[in-house]
Motif scaffolding. Structure first.
Motif: not given
Length: 128
Positions: A78-88
């Motif tokens: 249930g922990i919200p995840i925000i992705f950050i990436t240089a490879h979209d």
């Protein structure tokens, strides 16, 4: 409404990115812990069952488990995840969002966009 005890876990193998995100979160009064790998975060969660970040800012490409693999291991928490990436890559974006990620941000991103994503992710889900 208060995030006094809330904190964010930032998982990125790039120290400069982790430091920048931690500093940005601190500027809005949100504490952050940093981890170099998804494995390190999962080890912390296993070792300390009471360790519960309000959300996780997660890099996609890292040594060991990648972001999607880490997300799968976190399923059901249930922990919200925000992705950050240089490879979209569109397929990775689709998989992350389909698995419940609340945001998928391409580096470099605007500070305000990350702040908004974290703020929304940390909002209590009252369901009322």
């Amino acid at each position: 409404m208060s995030h006094a005890k809330s904190f964010v876990a930032v998982v990125d193998d790039d120290d400069s990115v982790s430091r920048a995100v931690k500093r940005l979160l601190r500027s809005i009064g949100v504490a952050a812990n940093t981890f170099k790998t998804g494995d390190a975060l999962l080890d912390m969660l296993d070792a300390f069952p009471t360790y519960r970040p309000a959300c996780i800012v997660l890099d996609m490409q890292m040594p060991g488990l990648n972001g999607l693999q880490t997300q799968r291991q976190l399923a059901g928490t249930g922990i919200p995840i925000i992705f950050i990436t240089a490879h979209d890559e569109s397929d990775m974006r689709a998989q992350a969002l389909a698995a419940g990620a609340v945001a998928y941000l391409r580096k470099p991103f605007e500070d305000e966009v990350l702040i908004r994503a974290v703020t929304l992710a940390m909002e209590p889900d009252d369901g009322a």
